[in-house]
Design a protein around this motif. Structure first.
Motif, PDB file in Angstrom:
ATOM      1  N   ARG A   1       0.832  -1.194   0.000  1.00  0.00           N
ATOM      2  CA  ARG A   1       0.000   0.000   0.000  1.00  0.00           C
ATOM      3  C   ARG A   1       0.876   1.258   0.000  1.00  0.00           C
ATOM      4  O   ARG A   1       0.637   2.198  -0.747  1.00  0.00           O
ATOM      5  CB  ARG A   1      -0.936   0.004   1.207  1.00  0.00           C
TER       6      ARG A   1
ATOM      7  N   ARG B   1       1.211   4.001  -3.023  1.00  0.00           N
ATOM      8  CA  ARG B   1       0.933   5.407  -2.733  1.00  0.00           C
ATOM      9  C   ARG B   1       2.095   6.300  -3.182  1.00  0.00           C
ATOM     10  O   ARG B   1       1.894   7.341  -3.793  1.00  0.00           O
ATOM     11  CB  ARG B   1       0.677   5.566  -1.243  1.00  0.00           C
TER      12      ARG B   1
ATOM     13  N   GLU C   1      -6.749   8.845   0.824  1.00  0.00           N
ATOM     14  CA  GLU C   1      -6.896   7.465   0.352  1.00  0.00           C
ATOM     15  C   GLU C   1      -8.254   7.212  -0.292  1.00  0.00           C
ATOM     16  O   GLU C   1      -8.919   6.212  -0.030  1.00  0.00           O
ATOM     17  CB  GLU C   1      -6.626   6.478   1.486  1.00  0.00           C
TER      18      GLU C   1
END
Length: 128
Positions: free
Chosen positions: A9, A13, A84
């Motif tokens: 993750r 990102r 997010e």
């Protein structure tokens, strides 16, 4: 559905934010080029040449507009990454394509005007 690790993750990102920054710097570089080209055209224009003045001003306006939209889109996309909200991210259509299209239309119109004026002066093409 597979569970994404924290490492993956974080990597996604960072990768997404770096690609946004590359796109931002590219658009901003292009806006600086357009602005500088407009200033150059204005600097080389003699007083009676209205077409070149319009071209120079159009380039400057296009550069400023492209720079503004690049900054706006950059901050919008970075905020989506911070929050997010990846499901919203792909739905946002870039406004930059509209600016680039408008600049191309302006250039095409100015080219046609210049071509018609040159044809009247030098009889390059014969239209019956």
């Amino acid at each position: 559905m597979t569970k994404v690790s924290d490492y993956q993750r974080t990597y996604n990102r960072i990768n997404l934010s770096m690609s946004i920054e590359r796109t931002y710097t590219s658009y901003f570089r292009n806006s600086i080029i357009l602005f500088s080209l407009g200033l150059t055209v204005l600097g080389l224009t003699k007083q009676g040449e209205k077409e070149k003045m319009v071209l120079g001003l159009s380039l400057i306006l296009g550069g400023i507009t492209l720079g503004y939209v690049a900054v706006k889109e950059y901050y919008e996309k970075i905020n989506l990454i911070k929050e997010e909200k990846y499901d919203i991210y792909p739905k946002n259509v870039s406004n930059t394509i509209y600016i680039v299209g408008s600049i191309l239309i302006i250039f095409t119109v100015l080219f046609i005007i210049r071509l018609v004026n040159m044809n009247n002066e030098h009889n390059l093409f014969k239209f019956y």
